[in-house]
Design a protein around this motif. Structure first.
Motif, PDB file in Angstrom:
ATOM      1  N   ALA A   1      -8.977  -7.775 -11.163  1.00 44.44           N
ATOM      2  CA  ALA A   1      -8.411  -8.529 -12.282  1.00 44.44           C
ATOM      3  C   ALA A   1      -8.342 -10.020 -11.959  1.00 44.44           C
ATOM      4  CB  ALA A   1      -7.022  -7.999 -12.629  1.00 44.44           C
ATOM      5  N   VAL A   2      -8.104 -10.365 -10.678  1.00 45.42           N
ATOM      6  CA  VAL A   2      -8.095 -11.774 -10.268  1.00 45.42           C
ATOM      7  C   VAL A   2      -9.477 -12.382 -10.479  1.00 45.42           C
ATOM      8  CG1 VAL A   2      -7.817 -13.350  -8.317  1.00 45.42           C
ATOM      9  CG2 VAL A   2      -6.215 -11.448  -8.613  1.00 45.42           C
ATOM     10  N   VAL A   3     -10.520 -11.636 -10.096  1.00 44.63           N
ATOM     11  CA  VAL A   3     -11.892 -12.125 -10.262  1.00 44.63           C
ATOM     12  C   VAL A   3     -12.239 -12.246 -11.744  1.00 44.63           C
ATOM     13  CG1 VAL A   3     -14.331 -11.656  -9.807  1.00 44.63           C
ATOM     14  CG2 VAL A   3     -12.605 -11.146  -8.056  1.00 44.63           C
ATOM     15  N   ASP A   4     -11.888 -11.222 -12.514  1.00 42.23           N
ATOM     16  CA  ASP A   4     -12.243 -11.208 -13.942  1.00 42.23           C
ATOM     17  C   ASP A   4     -11.482 -12.255 -14.749  1.00 42.23           C
ATOM     18  OD1 ASP A   4     -13.947  -9.144 -13.375  1.00 42.23           O
ATOM     19  OD2 ASP A   4     -12.588  -7.558 -14.065  1.00 42.23           O
ATOM     20  N   GLY A   5     -10.400 -12.776 -14.187  1.00 37.54           N
ATOM     21  CA  GLY A   5      -9.599 -13.763 -14.913  1.00 37.54           C
ATOM     22  C   GLY A   5     -10.196 -15.157 -14.920  1.00 37.54           C
ATOM     23  N   GLU A   6     -11.322 -15.358 -14.224  1.00 38.35           N
ATOM     24  CA  GLU A   6     -11.958 -16.669 -14.152  1.00 38.35           C
ATOM     25  C   GLU A   6     -13.216 -16.713 -15.019  1.00 38.35           C
ATOM     26  OE1 GLU A   6     -10.533 -19.205 -12.700  1.00 38.35           O
ATOM     27  OE2 GLU A   6      -8.882 -17.942 -12.012  1.00 38.35           O
TER      28      GLU A   6
ATOM     29  N   THR B   1      -4.626   2.478  -3.073  1.00 35.02           N
ATOM     30  CA  THR B   1      -4.867   2.751  -4.491  1.00 35.02           C
ATOM     31  C   THR B   1      -3.515   2.845  -5.189  1.00 35.02           C
ATOM     32  OG1 THR B   1      -4.902   5.122  -4.059  1.00 35.02           O
ATOM     33  CG2 THR B   1      -7.026   3.959  -4.044  1.00 35.02           C
ATOM     34  N   ALA B   2      -3.514   2.524  -6.468  1.00 34.70           N
ATOM     35  CA  ALA B   2      -2.261   2.491  -7.228  1.00 34.70           C
ATOM     36  C   ALA B   2      -2.392   3.372  -8.466  1.00 34.70           C
ATOM     37  CB  ALA B   2      -1.911   1.059  -7.602  1.00 34.70           C
ATOM     38  N   PRO B   3      -2.382   4.702  -8.289  1.00 41.00           N
ATOM     39  CA  PRO B   3      -2.520   5.595  -9.451  1.00 41.00           C
ATOM     40  C   PRO B   3      -1.364   5.478 -10.435  1.00 41.00           C
ATOM     41  CG  PRO B   3      -1.951   6.832  -7.476  1.00 41.00           C
ATOM     42  CD  PRO B   3      -2.278   5.451  -7.023  1.00 41.00           C
ATOM     43  N   GLU B   4      -0.183   5.049  -9.945  1.00 40.25           N
ATOM     44  CA  GLU B   4       0.988   4.905 -10.813  1.00 40.25           C
ATOM     45  C   GLU B   4       1.113   3.488 -11.381  1.00 40.25           C
ATOM     46  OE1 GLU B   4       2.817   7.455 -11.668  1.00 40.25           O
ATOM     47  OE2 GLU B   4       1.584   8.759 -10.396  1.00 40.25           O
ATOM     48  N   GLY B   5       0.100   2.677 -11.166  1.00 40.28           N
ATOM     49  CA  GLY B   5       0.095   1.326 -11.736  1.00 40.28           C
ATOM     50  C   GLY B   5       1.184   0.441 -11.165  1.00 40.28           C
ATOM     51  N   THR B   6       1.966  -0.184 -12.060  1.00 36.29           N
ATOM     52  CA  THR B   6       2.982  -1.143 -11.611  1.00 36.29           C
ATOM     53  C   THR B   6       4.052  -0.494 -10.742  1.00 36.29           C
ATOM     54  OG1 THR B   6       4.202  -0.802 -13.677  1.00 36.29           O
ATOM     55  CG2 THR B   6       2.658  -2.652 -13.614  1.00 36.29           C
ATOM     56  N   ALA B   7       4.276   0.797 -10.903  1.00 31.28           N
ATOM     57  CA  ALA B   7       5.272   1.480 -10.066  1.00 31.28           C
ATOM     58  C   ALA B   7       4.869   1.414  -8.593  1.00 31.28           C
ATOM     59  CB  ALA B   7       5.429   2.934 -10.511  1.00 31.28           C
TER      60      ALA B   7
ATOM     61  N   THR C   1      -8.190  -0.002 -10.244  1.00 31.11           N
ATOM     62  CA  THR C   1      -9.485  -0.031 -10.928  1.00 31.11           C
ATOM     63  C   THR C   1     -10.655  -0.221  -9.980  1.00 31.11           C
ATOM     64  OG1 THR C   1      -9.269  -2.426 -11.270  1.00 31.11           O
ATOM     65  CG2 THR C   1      -8.436  -0.973 -13.012  1.00 31.11           C
ATOM     66  N   GLY C   2     -10.429  -0.077  -8.685  1.00 24.83           N
ATOM     67  CA  GLY C   2     -11.507  -0.273  -7.726  1.00 24.83           C
ATOM     68  C   GLY C   2     -11.596  -1.717  -7.277  1.00 24.83           C
ATOM     69  N   LEU C   3     -12.136  -1.931  -6.076  1.00 22.34           N
ATOM     70  CA  LEU C   3     -12.241  -3.264  -5.507  1.00 22.34           C
ATOM     71  C   LEU C   3     -13.574  -3.916  -5.875  1.00 22.34           C
ATOM     72  CD1 LEU C   3     -10.892  -2.431  -1.939  1.00 22.34           C
ATOM     73  CD2 LEU C   3      -9.707  -3.771  -3.679  1.00 22.34           C
TER      74      LEU C   3
END
Length: 681
Positions: free
Chosen positions: A642-647, A561-567, A674-676
């Motif tokens: 986000a990869v899935v939603d980008g299509e 999980t990435a709670p800090e986002g891009t960091a 954001t969850g898998l």
């Protein structure tokens, strides 16, 4: 006690390597010293010969980091000799190119030569008269290890080659490299398939299908060099980044003349500046458009309304309208190219005139027929009956004129489909039109209807699953008299028009007779990674066999999980950069600018797809749309959802995610805030 140098097998092999490098250098120097001053008749011959010599010099380059040979075969008998004669066995070193000594005796045998084939196919069950197969291990260009298989020794159990595993798993920096040292039997069968037949290779991630296709080109150039030198070869990839990634494989094998291109390069008749909505692109890429274009083109042919009169001196020769109609009908019935028929029409009219001349007692020859064909009256009739057509102007009219499209699409496209392909704002000219990639393919189709496209001897089409039927037709035109190697994975189709079956695709390509081979053994993707990615298969390609990794090393795999986002993403990249090898950060296209800024702020250098990595800069930031076909030792995959939603649709998005998940050779970190996607549960 230490082993004397002359009894140390590794020292002997190093000596042979040194001697082979010296022999290769002598071969190169011999070519460099050639004097062609007195052997060329003119400057044209001299230029051609100089170019051939230059290519030969490049082909004989000794790449310091590339092993000159990677294996050895000890035959029980001399190859080709009758075993009953008890001929003494021979020893051959197998490498990337042939090397001989000053007497012409071979020191290294080309991996493509028939005598080298048992290196890839011999086994305990079928030793193929090989008593010993030796593999060599290298560090850089230095020979550091060897490993023996005694194929005729029943006491020696068959084991997995450690050196083979190490070569497969060796970290990579920079472009794709050849796999001549690790080709497997099922891959070798495809590589050495004959030139006459076409082959389609279905292979999941990491099965080596791209490498197989490139090595097949190298093999065919070896086995059929003169023929392919005349007819040409072509490798087609999905994009420039991919072509840059693979461009060094064939030169490393000594092949420098193979052209590489994308489908867009092949059909570049106009400048592409526009894009289509997905639904529009699907219709334009549908094979039905070929018939619409054919109808539109031949609608320009109109029946003659009056006869033609040819004046020759004091005589007038008249060809009546009914005879002209018959000539036009006959040309249409022959189904030859529009342009070829247009060129034949004046000759047919001239022939009709010559028949009248002969009946009148004259004796005209070919010069008279050609003169009649160039007569102003004949030329005027041809212009009115069978006019010249510009392919781009024809497509422009189809996409801009609703009535013209409706006339020729009737019974083929529905009214809704016709509305979808029509331009909202019709362009005024070919130059001002904002052509899309699909439009360029339509223009290429018309171009071929008018004049036959040049056919090559062999074409390799990689990542073929993403092509539309019309794109397949465009590629097929380039190998109508040659053969093709089609490479792809139905599960990785990420376009709205992606291939549904290879049988359908090969039909559009014009190679319905091609043999379909399936590669299911995974050499590149670690076991844990491919098993995780294969959770998507039931949702994207339920009929395909999952790839089974043969890697002994399960690889590094982690979901975070990435709670800090891009960091957190930057931290994962920094962690993987501490390991040896290349690192790819793959993300949805929309997130790339944000991640690029975060990497820059953290002081981590990176390059884009297609740019050369170095030992100092080993991180590549990859938009998911460009990830296909690329490989990295380690991958950080950012935000799968986000990869899935980008299509445009979920299935295409899941296929894009499948591609992104399978780019890692040694390890993968998946980061998400954001969850898998539920399909990965």
């Amino acid at each position: 006690m230490s082993t004397p140098v002359y009894d140390d097998p590794l020292s002997k092999e190093r000596s042979h390597l040194a001697a082979s490098r010296s022999a290769l250098r002598a071969m190169r120097e011999d070519v460099e010293s050639l004097d062609i001053t007195d052997v060329t008749a003119n400057w044209v011959n001299a230029a051609v010969l100089e170019a051939q010599i230059e290519q030969r010099i490049k082909a004989l380059a000794d790449l310091s980091e590339t092993p000159l040979f990677f294996g050895r075969l000890d035959y029980l008998h001399a190859p080709g000799a009758e075993r009953a004669e008890g001929g003494e066995g021979e020893r051959f070193y197998v490498g990337r190119r042939h090397v001989h000594d000053a007497d012409g005796d071979p020191m290294v045998i080309d991996w493509r030569a028939p005598v080298s084939q048992p290196f890839y196919r011999a086994s305990k069950k079928d030793p193929q008269d090989v008593s010993l197969r030796r593999r060599f291990g290298y560090t850089g260009g230095d020979l550091t290890a060897y490993e023996d298989e005694h194929l005729l020794d029943p006491a020696e159990a068959a084991t997995t080659s450690r050196l083979l595993q190490e070569e497969i798993e060796r970290p990579r920096v920079g472009p794709m490299r050849d796999i001549v040292a690790t080709i497997q039997p099922e891959q070798d069968e495809i590589v050495r398939a004959g030139l006459a037949g076409s082959v389609c290779v279905q292979g999941g991630p990491g099965t080596g299908k791209t490498a197989v296709g490139l090595h097949r080109v190298a093999y065919l150039l070896y086995a059929h060099r003169e023929r392919l030198a005349r007819t040409g070869t072509l490798v087609i990839g999905p994009n420039r980044s991919f072509l840059h990634y693979i461009e060094q494989v064939l030169p490393a094998l000594g092949e420098l003349t193979v052209r590489q291109a994308t489908v867009d390069d092949l059909v570049a008749h106009v400048e592409v500046r526009g894009t289509d909505e997905a639904a529009t692109a699907v219709i334009k890429g549908d094979a039905r458009m070929a018939e619409v274009l054919r109808r539109a083109l031949y609608s320009h042919v109109v029946p003659p309304t009056e006869g033609v009169v040819v004046v020759r001196g004091s005589r007038r020769w008249r060809v009546p309208v009914y005879e002209l109609e018959e000539i036009v009908r006959e040309l249409l019935a022959r189904d030859i190219r529009y342009g070829a028929a247009r060129e034949a029409l004046p000759q047919r009219i001239a022939h009709a005139v010559l028949v009248q001349m002969e009946r009148a007692g004259e004796a005209p020859d070919d010069r008279v027929q050609n003169a009649v064909a160039r007569n102003a009256a004949v030329k005027a009739l041809v212009k009115s009956v069978w006019p010249q057509v510009d392919p781009a102007k024809l497509v422009l009219r189809l996409l801009a004129d609703a009535d013209f499209l409706a006339e020729h699409a009737e019974g083929i496209l529905t009214e809704e489909e016709q509305k979808a392909v029509l331009w909202a704002k019709p362009a005024r000219s070919v130059k001002s039109a904002r052509w899309s990639p699909a439009d360029a393919v339509l223009i290429d189709e018309v171009t071929d209807l008018i004049e036959r496209t040049h056919s090559l001897g062999h074409v390799v089409l990689d990542e073929a699953q993403d092509l539309s039927p019309m794109q397949y037709r465009a590629v097929g035109r380039r190998c109508t008299t040659g053969s093709a190697t089609v490479l792809g994975d139905l599960a990785q189709g990420t376009t709205p028009w992606a291939t549904r079956s290879w049988a359908e695709a090969l039909g559009h390509l014009g190679k319905a007779e091609a043999v379909v081979e399936e590669l299911t053994a995974g050499f590149r993707v670690p076991t844990d990674v491919i098993a995780y990615a294969s959770r998507l298969l039931p949702h994207i390609a339920p009929g395909l066999t999952p790839v089974a990794s043969i890697r002994e090393n399960p690889g590094f795999f982690d979901i975070r999980t990435a709670p800090e986002g891009t960091a957190d993403v930057v931290a994962a990249c920094r962690e993987l950069l501490e390991r040896e090898g290349s690192v790819g950060l793959i993300a949805a296209d929309a997130r790339v600018p944000e991640l690029a800024a975060a990497l820059a702020a953290a002081g981590i250098g990176h390059v884009g797809p297609g740019e050369e990595t170095t030992h100092a800069t080993r991180l590549t930031l990859v938009p998911a749309s460009l990830a296909k076909g690329l490989e990295y030792d380690y991958v950080v995959l950012d935000e799968p959802r986000a990869v899935v939603d980008g299509e445009p649709d979920e299935r295409t998005g899941l296929r894009r995610l499948y591609v992104a998940l399978t780019r890692a050779v040694s390890g993968l970190i998946v980061t998400h805030g954001t969850g898998l996607p539920p399909q990965l549960a």
